[in-house]
Structures are given as C-alpha cells and as structure tokens.
Motif scaffolding. Structure first.
Motif, PDB file in Angstrom:
ATOM      1  N   UNK A  72       1.318  -1.124  -0.351  1.00 51.29           N
ATOM      2  CA  UNK A  72       0.001   0.115   0.422  1.00 51.29           C
ATOM      3  C   UNK A  72       1.193   1.233   0.522  1.00 51.29           C
ATOM      4  N   UNK A  73       1.759   1.051   0.330  1.00 56.17           N
ATOM      5  CA  UNK A  73       2.961   2.222   0.585  1.00 56.17           C
ATOM      6  C   UNK A  73       3.128   2.794  -0.449  1.00 56.17           C
ATOM      7  N   UNK A  74       2.998   4.248  -0.765  1.00 55.25           N
ATOM      8  CA  UNK A  74       3.183   4.914  -2.092  1.00 55.25           C
ATOM      9  C   UNK A  74       2.324   4.194  -3.500  1.00 55.25           C
ATOM     10  N   UNK A 115       7.576  -2.081  -9.708  1.00 56.89           N
ATOM     11  CA  UNK A 115       8.509  -1.057  -9.766  1.00 56.89           C
ATOM     12  C   UNK A 115       7.786   0.617  -9.725  1.00 56.89           C
ATOM     13  N   UNK A 116       9.071   1.221 -10.156  1.00 57.48           N
ATOM     14  CA  UNK A 116       8.492   2.654  -9.405  1.00 57.48           C
ATOM     15  C   UNK A 116       8.519   3.424 -10.540  1.00 57.48           C
ATOM     16  N   UNK A 117       7.391   3.776 -10.735  1.00 58.24           N
ATOM     17  CA  UNK A 117       7.874   4.779 -12.001  1.00 58.24           C
ATOM     18  C   UNK A 117       7.790   6.130 -11.889  1.00 58.24           C
ATOM     19  N   UNK A 118       8.639   7.414 -12.902  1.00 53.57           N
ATOM     20  CA  UNK A 118       8.740   8.711 -12.504  1.00 53.57           C
ATOM     21  C   UNK A 118       7.458   9.315 -12.360  1.00 53.57           C
ATOM     22  N   UNK A 119       7.596  10.290 -10.863  1.00 55.35           N
ATOM     23  CA  UNK A 119       7.087  11.274 -10.730  1.00 55.35           C
ATOM     24  C   UNK A 119       6.275  11.680 -11.956  1.00 55.35           C
TER      25      UNK A 119
END
Length: 260
Positions: A56-58, A81-85
């Motif tokens: 659930x984080x970010x 995976x982390x998307x760019x802002x």
C-alpha cells in the motif's frame, strides 16, 4: 499457453509474497550476513506482517506484479516497479498509469490496521557489513546513466527512468521463465511509455538482465570474507533502453574489483 500468468497484486497476497520472496533473497551474500542470527522461517513470518503495508505504500508511483501458476493458483514470483513522478498519471484522462499493476486501495480503517500490524515486526539486521552497502550506494550515485548524450538530451534523466526495485522468484520456481516474464512485462510498459529501466541487480540475476536486453553499466565485486561471507559479493547496475538494444556505444561499462 504459458504455465503461469502475470497479474495484479493485492494485500491478500502479503503472506504468500513473503513466502515467495524471502527464500529467493536468502542466497544473497548481504542478506546472509544481515540475518545470520535469524532463521529463514522466522524472517518469513516477520516479513509477512510487513508485506501488506509495503503493497500500500506510495501507491501513486509503485506498481506490483505476481506470476501465478494457472493450474494451482500458486504465486511463483513477484516484481515491484517504480514510475517516475511525472508519469504516475495519464495526462489525457487523469487515470493512473499502468493501472493493472497498481495495488487496489483499501478502506481507511483496514489500512490503519495493516500499518499498525507492520509496526510490530521485529527488524534487527546485523549491520557489521554495512560498509559494503555504502560502497554500492556510492557507486550507484556515480554511474547512474550520465553520458554526454544523456546530459544533453535528457538533463532530468533520473525522472525518466522506471526502476525495477524488487524481483523475487522462489528457488523452486527459478529457471522456468518466471523472472524473465516479470521483467519483460515491465519492459513492455517501458516501451509504451518511451522510458528506460534502471536496475540494481544481484549476481544471481545478472545473466537474466543481459539475456533480455539490458545493458550493464557498472559492476562492483567486493570481498565479504572479513564479515563471514564467501569472499565474493557482486553487485551489478543495468539499464534497458527501448528501441536501442543493438546500440551499446552510448554507455560506458565500468568494472570495479574491490578486495578491501
């Protein structure tokens, strides 16, 4: 048809994802050193309490996928995976980007309970070998893609990278295409968005990234024997560039052998 499918994660997967992921990392040299005072079973039990919160984080930036056995429903692997802002939201309609990999939200009371439980987890890694991580972090800052080409064309490159933060396939399910399928799912998304992917890889996964088209931009091999390790602690940094898999001239490969 493949024996498994790639699908969205939910908080209900927390316990199973812990049981999949921690055994996968248990062979990593730094994990071995950090948790040698804990058993695998104990560590899985604690991470299972944290996983729903981590899912659930970010939610705005993070995307989670699981590989699921079609016949049994078992989870075989997991990727985060982390998307760019600037790419978290579709500019056309305001909906989340890559929605089928975003963990569904839960009602506030349920989320509060999940976060309360996560705070009860015992997290006490042995930090004797953390200086090895310090060297890795320093190298990562140094070699995050910064060739003249990128500085000129993409001065904000780090804002244009999808990060593969977490890839774990249970040892019983490795070398069956599960990790490859999870990585390629993210590559497909990067292709659609016109973004690169950056990954900090362990030695066990390095060949996978090379095989599917990532380019090695740096590696660091350290001697961890002074801390009780096997003597070889390898870390590798890769990038995937959509549409330029055959062109490696733009990236410098830096190899460092550190035996301190």
């Amino acid at each position: 048809m493949a024996p498994f499918v790639i699908s969205q994660c939910s908080i209900a997967d927390g316990t199973t994802l812990a049981a999949n992921s921690i055994p996968a990392f248990w062979a990593d040299p730094h994990w071995v050193l950090a948790w040698r005072h804990r058993t695998l079973e104990y560590h899985v039990s604690q991470i299972a309490l944290r996983f729903p919160r981590n899912l659930l984080n970010n939610r705005e930036a993070l995307r989670h996928q699981k590989a699921v056995d079609i016949d049994t429903g078992r989870i075989l692997g997991y990727a985060r995976w982390r998307l760019p802002t600037s790419y978290e939201i579709n500019t056309d309609d305001g909906t989340p980007t890559w929605p089928d990999a975003q963990v569904p939200a839960v009602e506030p009371g349920k989320e509060a309970e999940i976060r309360r439980i996560a705070k009860t987890v015992i997290w006490d890694p042995n930090d004797d070998a953390d200086e090895l991580l310090d060297r890795i972090n320093a190298l990562e800052k140094e070699v995050t893609p910064k060739t003249p080409y990128y500085r000129e064309i993409f001065p904000g490159l780090t804002r244009r990278l999808i990060g593969l933060e977490y890839l774990a396939v249970h040892p019983e399910n490795q070398r069956k295409g599960v990790g490859t399928a999870l990585v390629k799912s993210g590559m497909d998304q990067a292709d659609k968005m016109g973004l690169n992917i950056f990954v900090h890889a362990l030695r066990e996964g390095a060949e996978l990234y090379k095989r599917v088209g990532f380019r090695l931009i740096a590696e660091l091999v350290q001697d961890d024997s002074p801390y009780g390790g096997s003597g070889v602690y390898g870390t590798y940094f890769f990038i995937y560039e959509p549409g330029s898999r055959a062109d490696s001239a733009q990236l410098l490969v830096l190899r460092v052998l550190d035996t301190r």
